[in-house]
Design a protein around this motif. Structure first.
Motif, PDB file in Angstrom:
ATOM      1  N   ALA A  53       0.297   4.561   1.479  1.00  0.00           N
ATOM      2  CA  ALA A  53       1.293   5.146   0.586  1.00  0.00           C
ATOM      3  C   ALA A  53       2.703   4.976   1.147  1.00  0.00           C
ATOM      4  O   ALA A  53       3.689   5.264   0.470  1.00  0.00           O
ATOM      5  CB  ALA A  53       0.998   6.633   0.367  1.00  0.00           C
ATOM      6  N   ALA A  54       2.799   4.500   2.382  1.00  0.00           N
ATOM      7  CA  ALA A  54       4.086   4.312   3.036  1.00  0.00           C
ATOM      8  C   ALA A  54       4.680   2.951   2.691  1.00  0.00           C
ATOM      9  O   ALA A  54       4.034   2.128   2.034  1.00  0.00           O
ATOM     10  CB  ALA A  54       3.920   4.454   4.544  1.00  0.00           C
ATOM     11  N   THR A  55       5.896   2.709   3.138  1.00  0.00           N
ATOM     12  CA  THR A  55       6.561   1.428   2.890  1.00  0.00           C
ATOM     13  C   THR A  55       6.583   0.568   4.149  1.00  0.00           C
ATOM     14  O   THR A  55       7.473  -0.282   4.316  1.00  0.00           O
ATOM     15  CB  THR A  55       7.993   1.654   2.375  1.00  0.00           C
ATOM     16  OG1 THR A  55       8.705   2.474   3.311  1.00  0.00           O
ATOM     17  CG2 THR A  55       7.976   2.315   1.011  1.00  0.00           C
ATOM     18  N   SER A  56       5.622   0.776   5.020  1.00  0.00           N
ATOM     19  CA  SER A  56       5.445  -0.076   6.194  1.00  0.00           C
ATOM     20  C   SER A  56       4.009   0.051   6.671  1.00  0.00           C
ATOM     21  O   SER A  56       3.318   1.038   6.360  1.00  0.00           O
ATOM     22  CB  SER A  56       6.418   0.307   7.317  1.00  0.00           C
ATOM     23  OG  SER A  56       6.124   1.606   7.803  1.00  0.00           O
ATOM     24  N   ALA A  57       3.566  -0.944   7.427  1.00  0.00           N
ATOM     25  CA  ALA A  57       2.212  -0.909   7.977  1.00  0.00           C
ATOM     26  C   ALA A  57       2.151  -1.856   9.162  1.00  0.00           C
ATOM     27  O   ALA A  57       2.867  -2.865   9.216  1.00  0.00           O
ATOM     28  CB  ALA A  57       1.182  -1.312   6.919  1.00  0.00           C
ATOM     29  N   ARG A 105       0.966  -5.671  -2.950  1.00  0.00           N
ATOM     30  CA  ARG A 105       0.615  -5.343  -4.324  1.00  0.00           C
ATOM     31  C   ARG A 105       0.870  -3.866  -4.585  1.00  0.00           C
ATOM     32  O   ARG A 105       0.493  -3.013  -3.788  1.00  0.00           O
ATOM     33  CB  ARG A 105      -0.857  -5.670  -4.600  1.00  0.00           C
ATOM     34  CG  ARG A 105      -1.156  -7.163  -4.643  1.00  0.00           C
ATOM     35  CD  ARG A 105      -2.626  -7.430  -4.920  1.00  0.00           C
ATOM     36  NE  ARG A 105      -2.914  -8.869  -4.978  1.00  0.00           N
ATOM     37  CZ  ARG A 105      -4.122  -9.381  -5.049  1.00  0.00           C
ATOM     38  NH1 ARG A 105      -5.181  -8.581  -5.075  1.00  0.00           N
ATOM     39  NH2 ARG A 105      -4.298 -10.693  -5.092  1.00  0.00           N
ATOM     40  N   SER A 106       1.515  -3.570  -5.707  1.00  0.00           N
ATOM     41  CA  SER A 106       1.784  -2.190  -6.116  1.00  0.00           C
ATOM     42  C   SER A 106       0.659  -1.698  -7.008  1.00  0.00           C
ATOM     43  O   SER A 106       0.252  -2.393  -7.941  1.00  0.00           O
ATOM     44  CB  SER A 106       3.112  -2.115  -6.881  1.00  0.00           C
ATOM     45  OG  SER A 106       4.154  -2.707  -6.150  1.00  0.00           O
ATOM     46  N   ARG A 107       0.176  -0.493  -6.722  1.00  0.00           N
ATOM     47  CA  ARG A 107      -0.931   0.050  -7.511  1.00  0.00           C
ATOM     48  C   ARG A 107      -0.629   1.481  -7.951  1.00  0.00           C
ATOM     49  O   ARG A 107       0.036   2.231  -7.241  1.00  0.00           O
ATOM     50  CB  ARG A 107      -2.237   0.022  -6.709  1.00  0.00           C
ATOM     51  CG  ARG A 107      -2.698  -1.384  -6.337  1.00  0.00           C
ATOM     52  CD  ARG A 107      -4.095  -1.377  -5.741  1.00  0.00           C
ATOM     53  NE  ARG A 107      -4.541  -2.704  -5.353  1.00  0.00           N
ATOM     54  CZ  ARG A 107      -5.055  -3.597  -6.187  1.00  0.00           C
ATOM     55  NH1 ARG A 107      -5.201  -3.287  -7.460  1.00  0.00           N
ATOM     56  NH2 ARG A 107      -5.429  -4.786  -5.747  1.00  0.00           N
ATOM     57  N   ASN A 108      -1.152   1.829  -9.123  1.00  0.00           N
ATOM     58  CA  ASN A 108      -1.047   3.173  -9.683  1.00  0.00           C
ATOM     59  C   ASN A 108      -2.389   3.496 -10.318  1.00  0.00           C
ATOM     60  O   ASN A 108      -2.860   2.766 -11.198  1.00  0.00           O
ATOM     61  CB  ASN A 108       0.080   3.221 -10.727  1.00  0.00           C
ATOM     62  CG  ASN A 108       0.320   4.611 -11.267  1.00  0.00           C
ATOM     63  OD1 ASN A 108      -0.603   5.413 -11.402  1.00  0.00           O
ATOM     64  ND2 ASN A 108       1.567   4.897 -11.602  1.00  0.00           N
ATOM     65  N   ASN A 109      -3.019   4.559  -9.879  1.00  0.00           N
ATOM     66  CA  ASN A 109      -4.375   4.883 -10.346  1.00  0.00           C
ATOM     67  C   ASN A 109      -4.444   5.214 -11.831  1.00  0.00           C
ATOM     68  O   ASN A 109      -5.525   5.247 -12.415  1.00  0.00           O
ATOM     69  CB  ASN A 109      -4.944   6.059  -9.544  1.00  0.00           C
ATOM     70  CG  ASN A 109      -5.195   5.705  -8.099  1.00  0.00           C
ATOM     71  OD1 ASN A 109      -5.374   4.528  -7.761  1.00  0.00           O
ATOM     72  ND2 ASN A 109      -5.211   6.713  -7.232  1.00  0.00           N
ATOM     73  N   GLN A 110      -3.294   5.464 -12.466  1.00  0.00           N
ATOM     74  CA  GLN A 110      -3.291   5.807 -13.882  1.00  0.00           C
ATOM     75  C   GLN A 110      -3.350   4.584 -14.794  1.00  0.00           C
ATOM     76  O   GLN A 110      -3.573   4.706 -15.993  1.00  0.00           O
ATOM     77  CB  GLN A 110      -2.041   6.632 -14.205  1.00  0.00           C
ATOM     78  CG  GLN A 110      -2.020   7.999 -13.512  1.00  0.00           C
ATOM     79  CD  GLN A 110      -0.774   8.781 -13.845  1.00  0.00           C
ATOM     80  OE1 GLN A 110       0.312   8.225 -13.978  1.00  0.00           O
ATOM     81  NE2 GLN A 110      -0.922  10.083 -13.995  1.00  0.00           N
ATOM     82  N   THR A 168      -0.047   3.615  -4.261  1.00  0.00           N
ATOM     83  CA  THR A 168      -0.451   2.949  -3.026  1.00  0.00           C
ATOM     84  C   THR A 168       0.065   1.522  -3.007  1.00  0.00           C
ATOM     85  O   THR A 168       0.210   0.884  -4.056  1.00  0.00           O
ATOM     86  CB  THR A 168      -1.985   2.922  -2.855  1.00  0.00           C
ATOM     87  OG1 THR A 168      -2.575   2.260  -3.981  1.00  0.00           O
ATOM     88  CG2 THR A 168      -2.543   4.319  -2.699  1.00  0.00           C
ATOM     89  N   TYR A 169       0.358   1.047  -1.813  1.00  0.00           N
ATOM     90  CA  TYR A 169       0.746  -0.345  -1.591  1.00  0.00           C
ATOM     91  C   TYR A 169      -0.391  -1.042  -0.845  1.00  0.00           C
ATOM     92  O   TYR A 169      -0.940  -0.499   0.106  1.00  0.00           O
ATOM     93  CB  TYR A 169       2.014  -0.428  -0.753  1.00  0.00           C
ATOM     94  CG  TYR A 169       3.209   0.269  -1.351  1.00  0.00           C
ATOM     95  CD1 TYR A 169       4.008  -0.359  -2.297  1.00  0.00           C
ATOM     96  CD2 TYR A 169       3.548   1.564  -0.952  1.00  0.00           C
ATOM     97  CE1 TYR A 169       5.106   0.282  -2.842  1.00  0.00           C
ATOM     98  CE2 TYR A 169       4.652   2.211  -1.483  1.00  0.00           C
ATOM     99  CZ  TYR A 169       5.433   1.567  -2.432  1.00  0.00           C
ATOM    100  OH  TYR A 169       6.523   2.195  -2.966  1.00  0.00           O
TER     101      TYR A 169
END
Length: 228
Positions: free
Chosen positions: A85-89, A104-109, A66-67
């Motif tokens: 989850a997209a590259t625009s908003a 911010r870049s996020r990874n649930n792991q 997610t971004y």
């Protein structure tokens, strides 16, 4: 017997190698695309007299689930946040107002998140006089550890931008207190650094106020560094 032991060792090695390859990786840093840095955004969809909907875009980064888009109104300090989850908003924001934004870049792991650069822009409106963008601190950066020179001095440096190109002056504040209240110098528009006296083993706070010919002013925010 020896062949059996060797076979077990090989299986164990392969198992450990596969397990190592499956370790989660931290997310990558996003590269921002639009709105451009230190620009005027004129492509927003008007939602009325005071608001327009702006599309923010960035490049895909590795290992990201997610971004988190964060857009801050530089006049009020209020921040809007949206996760995707997209590259625009799209976000509705005020017309005729300066903003900063980052992703911010996020990874649930993994617990770690990674922030992009922070870009500033001006959302188009009816105003004819633009507020200068906050000074971009170059050195010392936030929480940087710095050596003084042989004269017990260090150099503060920054960059600045204004859509009107009418920056008039910079006020540089530096002290051991937060926020810094000691005005060290008022400098002209073409001076983007200042040499200041410092002491060893001391933490300093500093900021730059940018003022244009119309009297509009913005603050860089407070940065801190330590002299070793």
């Amino acid at each position: 017997m020896t062949r059996t032991i060797l076979l077990l060792c090989a299986i164990l090695t392969l198992s450990l190698g596969c397990r190592k390859n499956r370790e989660p990786k931290p997310p990558g840093q996003v590269q921002l695309v639009f709105p451009d840095k230190n620009s005027e955004c004129t492509t927003g969809q008007s939602l009325g007299a005071t608001t327009s909907r702006v599309t923010f875009r960035w490049q895909e980064a590795d290992n990201v689930q997610t971004y988190e888009l964060r857009v801050t109104n530089l006049n009020t300090g209020s921040t809007q946040t949206i996760s995707t989850a997209a590259t625009s908003a799209n976000l509705p924001i005020e017309k005729g107002t300066p903003f900063s934004w980052q992703v911010r870049s996020r990874n649930n792991q993994v617990q770690e998140s990674v922030s992009s650069e922070v870009w500033s822009f001006y959302n188009s409106g009816s105003t004819t006089s633009f507020v200068p963008f906050p000074a971009d601190i170059i050195s010392p950066r936030m929480s940087q550890r710095v050596f003084k020179d042989i004269n017990n001095e260090t150099i503060l440096s920054w960059s600045a931008s204004d859509l009107d190109n009418d920056i008039d002056s910079f006020e540089v504040y530096l002290s051991t207190e937060n926020p810094p209240e000691d005005l060290k110098a008022t400098l002209g528009a073409n001076t983007l650094q200042l040499k200041v006296s410092v002491a060893s083993n001391t933490v300093y706070y500093w900021s730059v106020i940018t003022t244009d010919a119309q009297g509009n002013a913005t603050s860089s925010g407070v940065y801190t560094f330590k002299i070793l």
